[in-house]
Design a protein around this motif. Structure first.
Motif, mmCIF file in Angstrom:
data_model
loop_
_atom_site.group_PDB
_atom_site.id
_atom_site.type_symbol
_atom_site.label_atom_id
_atom_site.label_comp_id
_atom_site.label_asym_id
_atom_site.label_seq_id
_atom_site.Cartn_x
_atom_site.Cartn_y
_atom_site.Cartn_z
ATOM 1 N N VAL A 150 39.466 38.334 43.441
ATOM 2 C CA VAL A 150 39.395 38.945 42.117
ATOM 3 C C VAL A 150 38.611 40.249 42.221
ATOM 4 C CG1 VAL A 150 38.725 38.617 39.705
ATOM 5 C CG2 VAL A 150 39.394 36.651 41.087
ATOM 6 N N PRO A 151 39.127 41.366 41.725
ATOM 7 C CA PRO A 151 38.344 42.612 41.718
ATOM 8 C C PRO A 151 37.147 42.487 40.779
ATOM 9 C CG PRO A 151 40.690 43.051 41.379
ATOM 10 C CD PRO A 151 40.501 41.568 41.235
ATOM 11 N N PRO A 152 35.976 42.969 41.165
ATOM 12 C CA PRO A 152 34.811 42.909 40.269
ATOM 13 C C PRO A 152 35.062 43.585 38.932
ATOM 14 C CG PRO A 152 34.131 43.510 42.490
ATOM 15 C CD PRO A 152 35.621 43.540 42.470
ATOM 16 N N LEU A 153 35.909 44.636 38.921
ATOM 17 C CA LEU A 153 36.204 45.334 37.671
ATOM 18 C C LEU A 153 36.852 44.399 36.658
ATOM 19 C CD1 LEU A 153 36.092 48.071 36.257
ATOM 20 C CD2 LEU A 153 38.372 48.557 37.178
ATOM 21 N N THR A 154 37.658 43.443 37.136
ATOM 22 C CA THR A 154 38.291 42.478 36.232
ATOM 23 C C THR A 154 37.244 41.601 35.548
ATOM 24 O OG1 THR A 154 40.264 42.429 37.629
ATOM 25 C CG2 THR A 154 39.964 40.606 36.102
ATOM 26 N N LEU A 155 36.210 41.200 36.286
ATOM 27 C CA LEU A 155 35.173 40.348 35.719
ATOM 28 C C LEU A 155 34.252 41.118 34.789
ATOM 29 C CD1 LEU A 155 34.215 38.324 38.935
ATOM 30 C CD2 LEU A 155 35.808 37.686 37.140
ATOM 31 N N VAL A 156 33.948 42.378 35.151
ATOM 32 C CA VAL A 156 33.015 43.164 34.352
ATOM 33 C C VAL A 156 33.651 43.644 33.051
ATOM 34 C CG1 VAL A 156 31.660 45.295 34.303
ATOM 35 C CG2 VAL A 156 31.663 43.879 36.346
ATOM 36 N N SER A 157 34.887 44.089 33.134
ATOM 37 C CA SER A 157 35.536 44.665 31.954
ATOM 38 C C SER A 157 36.198 43.612 31.077
ATOM 39 C CB SER A 157 36.591 45.692 32.389
ATOM 40 O OG SER A 157 37.579 45.076 33.203
ATOM 41 N N GLY A 158 36.454 42.432 31.608
ATOM 42 C CA GLY A 158 37.111 41.390 30.836
ATOM 43 C C GLY A 158 36.169 40.243 30.509
ATOM 44 N N MET A 159 36.764 39.091 30.207
ATOM 45 C CA MET A 159 35.996 37.891 29.872
ATOM 46 C C MET A 159 36.200 36.845 30.962
ATOM 47 S SD MET A 159 36.810 37.480 25.801
ATOM 48 C CE MET A 159 35.991 35.874 25.806
ATOM 49 N N PHE A 160 35.151 36.144 31.285
ATOM 50 C CA PHE A 160 35.260 34.998 32.179
ATOM 51 C C PHE A 160 34.176 33.997 31.828
ATOM 52 C CE2 PHE A 160 32.089 37.529 34.336
ATOM 53 C CZ PHE A 160 31.264 36.616 34.950
ATOM 54 N N GLN A 161 34.399 32.769 32.201
ATOM 55 C CA GLN A 161 33.486 31.671 31.876
ATOM 56 C C GLN A 161 32.772 31.216 33.134
ATOM 57 O OE1 GLN A 161 35.417 28.314 30.058
ATOM 58 N NE2 GLN A 161 33.591 27.672 28.986
ATOM 59 N N PRO A 212 40.415 33.692 31.637
ATOM 60 C CA PRO A 212 41.451 33.374 30.643
ATOM 61 C C PRO A 212 42.838 33.413 31.279
ATOM 62 C CG PRO A 212 39.884 34.962 29.750
ATOM 63 C CD PRO A 212 39.566 34.815 31.212
ATOM 64 N N GLY A 213 43.660 32.474 30.886
ATOM 65 C CA GLY A 213 44.996 32.387 31.462
ATOM 66 C C GLY A 213 45.119 31.304 32.505
ATOM 67 N N GLY A 214 43.975 30.868 33.048
ATOM 68 C CA GLY A 214 43.984 29.757 33.992
ATOM 69 C C GLY A 214 44.396 30.110 35.399
ATOM 70 N N PHE A 215 44.614 31.409 35.708
ATOM 71 C CA PHE A 215 45.035 31.744 37.070
ATOM 72 C C PHE A 215 43.857 31.743 38.031
ATOM 73 C CE2 PHE A 215 43.823 35.765 35.245
ATOM 74 C CZ PHE A 215 43.237 36.466 36.274
ATOM 75 N N VAL A 216 42.610 31.733 37.520
ATOM 76 C CA VAL A 216 41.423 31.606 38.365
ATOM 77 C C VAL A 216 40.528 30.523 37.769
ATOM 78 C CG1 VAL A 216 39.326 32.722 39.204
ATOM 79 C CG2 VAL A 216 41.469 33.994 39.174
ATOM 80 N N ARG A 244 37.339 29.997 45.570
ATOM 81 C CA ARG A 244 38.092 28.867 46.128
ATOM 82 C C ARG A 244 38.598 28.001 44.976
ATOM 83 N NH1 ARG A 244 38.279 26.685 51.071
ATOM 84 N NH2 ARG A 244 36.433 27.841 51.747
ATOM 85 N N GLN A 245 39.920 27.917 44.846
ATOM 86 C CA GLN A 245 40.527 27.152 43.778
ATOM 87 C C GLN A 245 40.450 25.653 44.074
ATOM 88 O OE1 GLN A 245 41.005 29.173 41.256
ATOM 89 N NE2 GLN A 245 43.061 30.037 41.336
ATOM 90 N N SER A 246 40.827 24.847 43.082
ATOM 91 C CA SER A 246 40.772 23.401 43.247
ATOM 92 C C SER A 246 41.725 22.903 44.333
ATOM 93 C CB SER A 246 41.102 22.716 41.917
ATOM 94 O OG SER A 246 42.378 23.138 41.451
ATOM 95 N N ASP A 247 42.791 23.667 44.615
ATOM 96 C CA ASP A 247 43.723 23.275 45.664
ATOM 97 C C ASP A 247 43.365 23.899 47.011
ATOM 98 O OD1 ASP A 247 44.274 25.856 45.029
ATOM 99 O OD2 ASP A 247 46.433 25.583 44.718
ATOM 100 N N ASN A 248 42.114 24.419 47.111
ATOM 101 C CA ASN A 248 41.571 25.020 48.337
ATOM 102 C C ASN A 248 42.222 26.355 48.702
ATOM 103 O OD1 ASN A 248 39.544 23.161 48.937
ATOM 104 N ND2 ASN A 248 40.973 21.782 49.976
ATOM 105 N N THR A 249 43.016 26.925 47.829
ATOM 106 C CA THR A 249 43.500 28.280 48.053
ATOM 107 C C THR A 249 42.399 29.270 47.670
ATOM 108 O OG1 THR A 249 44.467 28.373 45.820
ATOM 109 C CG2 THR A 249 45.892 27.641 47.620
ATOM 110 N N ILE A 250 42.433 30.447 48.305
ATOM 111 C CA ILE A 250 41.427 31.481 48.063
ATOM 112 C C ILE A 250 42.051 32.577 47.198
ATOM 113 C CG2 ILE A 250 39.797 33.087 49.096
ATOM 114 C CD1 ILE A 250 39.244 30.165 49.745
ATOM 115 N N THR A 251 41.450 32.840 46.055
ATOM 116 C CA THR A 251 41.905 33.894 45.151
ATOM 117 C C THR A 251 40.896 35.038 45.189
ATOM 118 O OG1 THR A 251 42.982 32.288 43.694
ATOM 119 C CG2 THR A 251 42.553 34.472 42.795
#
Length: 401
Positions: free
Chosen positions: A257-268, A229-233, A248-255
């Motif tokens: 992300v801490p696993p805790l962000t994915l586990v405790s939050g929402m992602f698609q 959510p938010g579109g930053f990833v 790997r983002q659409s512009d080939n940059t590497i982001t």
């Protein structure tokens, strides 16, 4: 019994070397107090040379021999674990063992030097052994030949935990050697400060637990496209560890992300899209409610002449939005990039303050991001261009203005 025999044998060998070295010293005319000093220097040099020779023999004789033996076996695990890098790391232990055994015997008349050399050699042995253990643990994750499946992620997570444990134990052992305390005593003492350690390393521990949950529950895999959510990833997962997830983002940059962000939050996770024969499109177009009306004969005739409506759809009293819905369903069904075997629907939803929404629901065959966006843009542009043919106006501003 065996260490005693080995120690006696080394003492005998070193005594023979000592006598040989003293004969050489006397033969070159050195006498007096300089003899013991020169003897210790030469014995130290001999010990270093023996350690160097032992390392060379191990690297250029035993390593190739072991590699050939491993290749001849039918098992695959030994080729993965005992590769050239691991075996060469093991070779660094051999000279340290030679120094460990010989140096204390060389400097038996100097207890302080003997103690310092013993501790330094023990520290080096601990570090090299830890490197060997970490190298073997790194090779364990390649036991699974299918990178990306759940077993591969389990192995990677398990190996990460083992490496942390091995390094932690090595640090305790090194500290124990340097301060001349038993590592077991230090580990027991850590129990009293466990609460402080958990507080200091709270984020690290939370990340490790989140990484294990992320991989064990198969929430994501390498190659999955995820969106936060938010579109930053918004990109493809290229690596998963216990503490980081690289995207790997659409512009080939590497982001990262801490696993805790994915586990405790929402992602698609778009993996479901990759598993089917199409990617879903769900778009709504809002029409001005004042432009919706019953089609008159002139509009029906114009639509029939342009081939935008079928004759049976024009019979009787019909509303312009109904004609437009039927037209869009036929238009989408005829497009080659739309999968007609999957659900395809154009429907009207409940009116809102932003106008009357018409929802387009269908699946495009394209799964790659750029072709998918181009195809979806073509369809939406077609909607905007042909809506006027049906007397409809796309909502652009507040009707009260």
């Amino acid at each position: 019994m065996l260490p005693k025999i080995t120690n006696n044998f080394l003492n005998d060998v070193l005594e023979e070397i000592r006598i040989f070295v003293e004969d050489i010293i006397e033969s070159i005319g050195v006498h007096g107090s300089a003899v013991p000093l020169l003897r210790h220097v030469l014995l130290a040099v001999v010990s270093v040379l023996l350690a160097f020779i032992a390392e060379r023999i191990c690297k250029y004789v035993f390593v190739p021999l072991i590699l050939r033996l491993v290749k001849r076996t039918q098992a695959k695990w030994d080729e993965i674990i005992f590769d050239q890098r691991v075996l060469r790391t093991a070779c660094h232990i051999v000279p340290a063992l030679v120094i460990w055994l010989l140096m204390p015997l060389v400097f038996y008349q100097f207890p302080i030097v003997q103690e310092v050399l013993t501790r330094l050699t023990a520290v080096y042995l601990t570090v090299v052994t830890t490197r060997l253990a970490v190298g073997i643990i790194d090779r364990l994750r390649y036991l699974n030949t299918k990178p990306g499946n759940s077993m591969s992620l389990y192995l990677k997570s398990f190996c990460g935990v083992l490496k942390i444990l091995a390094i932690f134990i090595a640090v305790i052992v090194v500290v124990g050697i340097l301060i001349n305390r038993s590592p077991v005593t230090l580990l027991a003492g850590l129990g009293a400060t466990s609460a402080i350690l958990m507080l200091v390393f709270k984020d690290t521990i939370d990340g490790l637990v989140a990484g294990i949950r992320l991989t064990s529950n198969e929430m994501i895999h390498i190659g999955d496209r995820i969106t936060l959510p938010g579109g930053f990833v918004d990109g493809t997962v290229i690596d998963i560890t216990l503490t980081t997830v690289k995207v790997r983002q659409s512009d080939n940059t590497i982001t990262t992300v801490p696993p805790l962000t994915l586990v405790s939050g929402m992602f698609q996770n778009w993996k479901g899209v990759q598993d089917v024969e199409g990617q879903r499109v769900k778009k709504m177009i809002y029409f001005d409610v004042r432009s919706i009306r019953v089609a008159d004969d002139e509009l029906k005739q114009r639509l029939a002449d342009k081939g935008l409506a079928k004759t049976e759809d024009l019979q009787g009293e019909v509303v312009t939005t109904a004609l437009f819905r039927h037209y869009m369903e036929h238009y989408l069904a005829k497009r080659e990039d739309v999968n007609e075997k999957m659900p395809l629907l154009v429907r009207q939803l409940e009116a809102t303050q932003a106008g009357v929404p018409i929802e387009l629901y269908f699946f495009l065959r394209e799964k790659d991001w750029i072709p998918y966006e181009h195809a979806m843009a073509d369809i939406l542009e077609h909607v905007y261009a042909y809506a006027n043919e049906f007397g409809l106006k796309v909502y652009a501003q507040n009707p009260t203005q």
